[in-house]
Design an enzyme around this catalytic site. Sequence first.
Site: not given
Ligand code: NAD
Length: 323
Positions: A242, A271, A289
Site C-alpha cells: 500500500r 493514489e 496498482h
Molecule cells: P498477510 O496478512 O498474509 O501478511 C501480512 C504480514 O505482515 C503478516 O505476516 C503480518 O504479521 C505482517 N505484519 C503486520 N504488521 C507488521 C509490521 N508492523 N511489521 C512487520 N510485519 C508486519 O497479507 P498478504 O496477503 O501477504 O498481503 C499483504 C498486503 O499486500 C495486503 O495487506 C494488501 O495491502 C497488499 N496487496 C496489494 C495488492 C496489489 O494489487 N498491489 C494486491 C493484494 C494485496
Amino acid sequence: MTKTIFVTRKIPEVGIKMLRDKGYEVDVRDIDSAPSEREMIKALKKKPYDAVVSSWPEPVGADLFDRFPTVKIWANFTIGFDNIDIEEAKKRGITITNAPAATATETVAEHTFALAMALAARVVEADEYIRRGKYKGWSGMNFIGTDLVGKTWGLIGAGRIGENVTKYASAFGLKVIYNDVVRHENIESKYAATFYSTPEEILKQADIVSLHVPLMDSTHHLINTERLAMMKKAAFLVNTARGPIIDEVALVKALQNKTIAGAGLDVFEFEPKLAKGLMKLDNVILTPHIGSASDTARNEMSTLVAQNIIAFFEGKVPPNKVN
Ligand code: NAD
C-alpha cells in the site's frame, strides 16, 4: 424474502453468476471506477440491500453502517481491507470479508519479482531508449545493470505474499531475510530465510527490499527518510503493498539524491496522484496498482466474494471473515 446485493463496481462475472444462481437479486454499478460517497449513498438508498460488494479504496465506515443498517455483510473484492473501518463494523456486529485468493497472492509476488527484475536489468529505460530511436548498434558498455543471483532479498512482512516472494527469490539464488511482527518458521525451514526482529536490520543488509505488510497505523510511513538512509546505495525498494507505507516525498528525495539505486512501485501514497518529481525519475518503475491483475487471480477473487456472501446468507461463518 429474496436477498439483495449491491456491487459497487465491475468485477468478473463468475462471482455475480454464482450469486444469481442462488436466486439472489444482484445490482451491479456497471462502471469501472470507485463511486463517490454521494453516488454510494444514492445507490444504496434504492433498496434495503442485505449485502454490499465493496472494493478498495472506497471508504466504508460508521456513516454508511448507520445509514444502511440492513446491510449485514460488506464483502471486499480485494485482499487489503484498509478501506473499511473494522472496529466500527465489529461494534455493530456487521461482517466484513476480504478476497485473499491463493492465486492472487502468487500474482502479487510475481509482480513484485517483475519490478525487481526490471530494475536490475534496466528493462524500462532500455525499452524507452530503443523507442526514441537511440539504438545504433551493440555496445559492451550500454545499460549495465546488476544480477539478482547471489544477492540478499529482504522482506518486511512475510505473510501470504511474502512467502511466495521468498519462494521465487530463493529459486533465483538469492538469500532471503525477513522482518515481521510474527515469526514465520515455515519460510525459515523451507527456504532458509533468516528472521530479524527489526526492519532496520533488513534495510541495512538487503540488496532488494520488498514490502508486504498491511496498511495500519503501525505501518504508515514505515519507510521514511531515516530508514531510507539506512539502505545500501545500490539497493532497490519494491512496494506492491500500500502506498502510504512509504513516505513518498522522502522516497523521491532519496531517488533524486541516489541514496538508493531505484524503486519499483505499484501503489502510491495519494493514489492515483503521484508525489511531485516521481514521474521524472528514470530510476523508478511505476505500475498502476495492478499487482493482482491476472485473469486467474481476479476470477478467484470474484469467486471468493460470492462464497463469502453465500456462506453468510446460509448462516455459516464466511471463509474470509476479517472481524
Ligand atoms: P498477510 O496478512 O498474509 O501478511 C501480512 C504480514 O505482515 C503478516 O505476516 C503480518 O504479521 C505482517 N505484519 C503486520 N504488521 C507488521 C509490521 N508492523 N511489521 C512487520 N510485519 C508486519 O497479507 P498478504 O496477503 O501477504 O498481503 C499483504 C498486503 O499486500 C495486503 O495487506 C494488501 O495491502 C497488499 N496487496 C496489494 C495488492 C496489489 O494489487 N498491489 C494486491 C493484494 C494485496
